[in-house]
Design a protein around this motif. Structure first.
Motif, short mmCIF file in Angstrom:
data_model
loop_
_atom_site.label_atom_id
_atom_site.label_comp_id
_atom_site.label_asym_id
_atom_site.label_seq_id
_atom_site.Cartn_x
_atom_site.Cartn_y
_atom_site.Cartn_z
N PHE A 238 0.92 -1.18 -0.15
CA PHE A 238 0.01 -0.11 -0.10
C PHE A 238 0.88 1.20 0.15
CE2 PHE A 238 -3.46 -2.41 2.47
CZ PHE A 238 -3.81 -3.08 1.56
N ILE A 239 1.74 1.20 1.00
CA ILE A 239 2.99 2.45 0.85
C ILE A 239 3.58 2.73 -0.55
CG2 ILE A 239 4.95 3.43 2.18
CD1 ILE A 239 4.37 1.38 4.33
N HIS A 240 3.94 1.48 -0.93
CA HIS A 240 4.68 1.82 -2.24
C HIS A 240 3.69 2.22 -3.31
CE1 HIS A 240 8.03 0.36 0.03
NE2 HIS A 240 7.79 -1.18 -0.38
N ARG A 241 2.52 1.61 -3.55
CA ARG A 241 1.81 1.98 -4.51
C ARG A 241 1.33 3.36 -4.29
NH1 ARG A 241 -1.94 -3.33 -6.17
NH2 ARG A 241 -0.35 -4.78 -6.46
N LEU A 242 0.97 3.61 -3.19
CA LEU A 242 0.51 5.06 -3.16
C LEU A 242 1.54 6.09 -3.51
CD1 LEU A 242 -1.85 7.09 -2.00
CD2 LEU A 242 -0.80 7.10 0.23
N ALA A 243 2.79 5.68 -3.27
CA ALA A 243 4.00 6.72 -3.63
C ALA A 243 4.22 6.53 -5.08
CB ALA A 243 5.41 6.13 -3.02
N LYS A 244 3.83 5.92 -5.68
CA LYS A 244 3.79 5.53 -7.12
C LYS A 244 2.60 5.93 -7.97
CE LYS A 244 7.29 1.70 -6.97
NZ LYS A 244 7.36 0.38 -7.27
N ARG A 245 1.63 6.32 -7.13
CA ARG A 245 0.13 6.58 -7.74
C ARG A 245 -0.30 5.53 -8.30
NH1 ARG A 245 -1.06 12.88 -9.52
NH2 ARG A 245 -3.04 11.70 -9.42
N GLN A 246 -0.16 4.35 -8.01
CA GLN A 246 -0.52 3.08 -8.34
C GLN A 246 -2.13 2.77 -7.46
OE1 GLN A 246 2.66 0.26 -8.34
NE2 GLN A 246 3.44 1.13 -10.18
N PRO A 247 -2.88 2.02 -8.21
CA PRO A 247 -3.95 1.57 -7.20
C PRO A 247 -3.48 0.57 -6.16
CG PRO A 247 -4.18 0.70 -9.70
CD PRO A 247 -3.21 1.56 -9.32
N LEU A 248 -4.40 0.59 -5.20
CA LEU A 248 -4.25 -0.23 -4.07
C LEU A 248 -5.15 -1.42 -4.41
CD1 LEU A 248 -2.90 2.16 -2.60
CD2 LEU A 248 -4.25 1.41 -0.47
N ALA A 249 -4.75 -2.90 -3.97
CA ALA A 249 -5.51 -3.80 -4.20
C ALA A 249 -5.53 -4.52 -2.75
CB ALA A 249 -4.89 -4.77 -5.29
N ALA A 250 -6.70 -5.45 -2.57
CA ALA A 250 -7.09 -6.26 -1.62
C ALA A 250 -7.94 -7.13 -1.87
CB ALA A 250 -7.25 -5.54 -0.19
N PRO A 251 -7.91 -8.32 -1.34
CA PRO A 251 -8.74 -9.38 -1.55
C PRO A 251 -10.12 -9.32 -0.59
CG PRO A 251 -7.24 -10.50 -0.09
CD PRO A 251 -6.54 -9.16 -0.41
N ARG A 252 -11.10 -9.42 -1.07
CA ARG A 252 -12.41 -9.52 -0.53
C ARG A 252 -12.69 -10.67 0.31
NH1 ARG A 252 -16.32 -6.34 -3.11
NH2 ARG A 252 -15.86 -5.87 -5.27
N ALA A 253 -13.47 -10.34 1.56
CA ALA A 253 -13.71 -11.20 2.53
C ALA A 253 -12.58 -12.11 3.07
CB ALA A 253 -14.80 -12.27 1.94
N THR A 254 -11.58 -11.69 3.22
CA THR A 254 -10.31 -12.01 3.91
C THR A 254 -10.08 -11.60 5.19
OG1 THR A 254 -9.68 -12.80 1.48
CG2 THR A 254 -8.17 -12.93 3.25
N GLU A 255 -10.01 -12.40 6.21
CA GLU A 255 -9.71 -11.96 7.38
C GLU A 255 -8.14 -12.37 7.93
OE1 GLU A 255 -13.73 -11.37 9.74
OE2 GLU A 255 -12.99 -13.39 9.59
N ARG A 256 -7.49 -11.43 8.44
CA ARG A 256 -6.24 -11.62 9.08
C ARG A 256 -5.99 -11.09 10.71
NH1 ARG A 256 -6.16 -15.16 5.66
NH2 ARG A 256 -4.89 -15.22 3.82
N TYR A 257 -5.24 -11.66 11.44
CA TYR A 257 -4.74 -11.35 12.64
C TYR A 257 -3.49 -10.46 12.46
CZ TYR A 257 -7.51 -14.93 15.06
OH TYR A 257 -8.52 -15.66 15.79
N PHE A 258 -3.23 -9.50 13.09
CA PHE A 258 -2.22 -8.62 12.85
C PHE A 258 -1.46 -8.29 14.18
CE2 PHE A 258 -4.44 -7.70 8.94
CZ PHE A 258 -3.50 -7.57 7.94
N VAL A 259 -0.22 -8.18 14.26
CA VAL A 259 0.49 -7.75 15.28
C VAL A 259 1.30 -6.60 14.57
CG1 VAL A 259 0.72 -9.76 16.71
CG2 VAL A 259 2.40 -9.28 15.17
N SER A 260 1.83 -5.55 15.44
CA SER A 260 2.70 -4.45 15.01
C SER A 260 4.03 -5.19 14.93
CB SER A 260 2.69 -3.38 15.77
OG SER A 260 3.35 -3.69 17.14
#
Length: 359
Positions: A238-260
């Motif tokens: 997301f960071i790289h695509r935003l910096a390059k003005r490219q669209p973001l992409a993400a899969p639908r209905a996909t859940e994940r746990y996250f830690v920092s």
């Protein structure tokens, strides 16, 4: 010249300088405070006693998880801190970080080695340094995409298994009897990919000792969630695509746990320094509370940058919208989960395994 587009691009750049990875991680974790704060406080002195004045070797220590753990452990003033990683540039950045942070460098003998941990050169490195008391191994190919072809798969098996066995044998030959930690992955629980299976076999390898019968170290491991905005991750894209003005992409209905990133260092330190021998440490995350949809994280990421998500369903539309965006909206392409070997959900404890509270 599109002055509106240029102005928008400059605003993104200005905004990004104020959103470091730890701040961005809160979008995915929905936590301002570490999930492991109570564990770290309760075990802090135990961890200090395991590190202070000891000789520590960290393999793969320049990656996201390895560097976070190195940062955490170095505060306990080891007598020696040696970091091995093939990424020379990342080692340089790690060194700058450790020396420039407020608490500075807390090890008298700090060295980095830009070498392959399974190569003959690693043997030379071990021969030319005093034996270590504590070894943490983060070296791994950890993405499902690494099994896309035979050469990549062989490299993954070599890194995750063969080189691990090599290191354990080299340590055993030098009389190592300290703590040995290897990071695993949640994908090792009921694996559905060769990557997950390779890490599950790695767990068997380090715990069974059948491949290294003379190894006398105290072995532990950890399985945990995705590290938000870690190197090579979807969120980092997301960071790289935003910096390059490219669209973001993400899969639908996909859940994940996250830690920092800092949380990943904490759980690895707890597992490496306090877990009983032959133990895999997993976080006690609640699926009802802590699972996050990837599309929601993407939306939150854009909003944190002052942008309004424009949901699209084709790559062509996403690229066109990104190229012409000038009113504060930004394209987010939602796709089906079509990566082979990826689970629609995550789990830490596999069939036939039993979890119990640590301590």
């Amino acid at each position: 010249m599109d002055t509106k587009g240029t102005e928008l691009s400059m605003n993104w750049a200005d905004k990004r300088t104020h959103l470091d990875i730890q701040s961005l991680s809160q979008i995915a974790t929905a936590r301002a405070e570490s999930f492991f704060k109570a564990d770290v406080l309760a075990l802090y002195e135990t961890m200090r006693s395991e590190v202070q004045g000891k000789r520590v070797l960290i393999v793969g220590g320049a990656g996201t998880i390895g560097s976070a753990t190195t940062d955490f452990i170095s505060a306990f003033e080891p007598a020696c801190l040696h970091v091995v990683d093939q990424n020379e540039n990342a080692l340089a950045e790690l060194t700058r970080h450790l020396r420039s942070r407020a608490k500075g460098m807390n090890s008298g003998d700090f060295r980095t080695f830009p070498i392959d941990y399974g190569s003959p050169i690693m043997r030379v490195a071990l021969d030319t340094t005093e034996n270590h008391d504590l070894v943490l191994n983060f070296a791994a190919l950890k993405h499902v995409r690494s099994e896309k072809d035979v050469p990549s798969l062989l490299q993954m098996l070599d890194t995750n298994l063969v080189k691990n066995r090599f290191l354990m044998r080299e340590l055993a030959e030098r009389g190592f009897d300290g703590r040995y930690f290897c990071v695993s992955t949640d994908k090792a629980a009921n694996p559905v990919s060769l990557m997950g299976a390779s890490k599950r076999v790695m767990e068997h390898l380090i715990f069974s000792r059948r491949c290294t019968p003379s190894f006398n170290g105290k072995v532990s491991s950890a399985r945990f969630a995705n590290v938000a905005f870690s190197d090579g991750s979807l969120l980092q894209s997301f960071i790289h695509r935003l910096a390059k003005r490219q669209p973001l992409a993400a899969p639908r209905a996909t859940e994940r746990y996250f830690v920092s990133p800092s949380e990943s260092g904490e759980i690895c330190a707890v597992a490496a320094l306090t877990a009983p021998a032959d133990t895999i440490v997993v976080p006690k995350l609640d699926p009802r509370q802590h699972l996050k949809r990837l599309e929601d994280v993407a939306v939150g990421f854009l909003k944190a940058h002052g942008l309004t998500p424009d949901i699209v369903d084709s790559e062509a539309a996403a690229r066109m919208t990104a190229a012409t965006a000038s009113n504060g909206s930004y394209p987010l392409l939602l796709t089906s989960l079509d990566t082979s070997g990826e689970k629609p959900y995550e789990e830490f404890v596999g069939r036939g395994e039993m979890a119990r509270d640590l301590g």
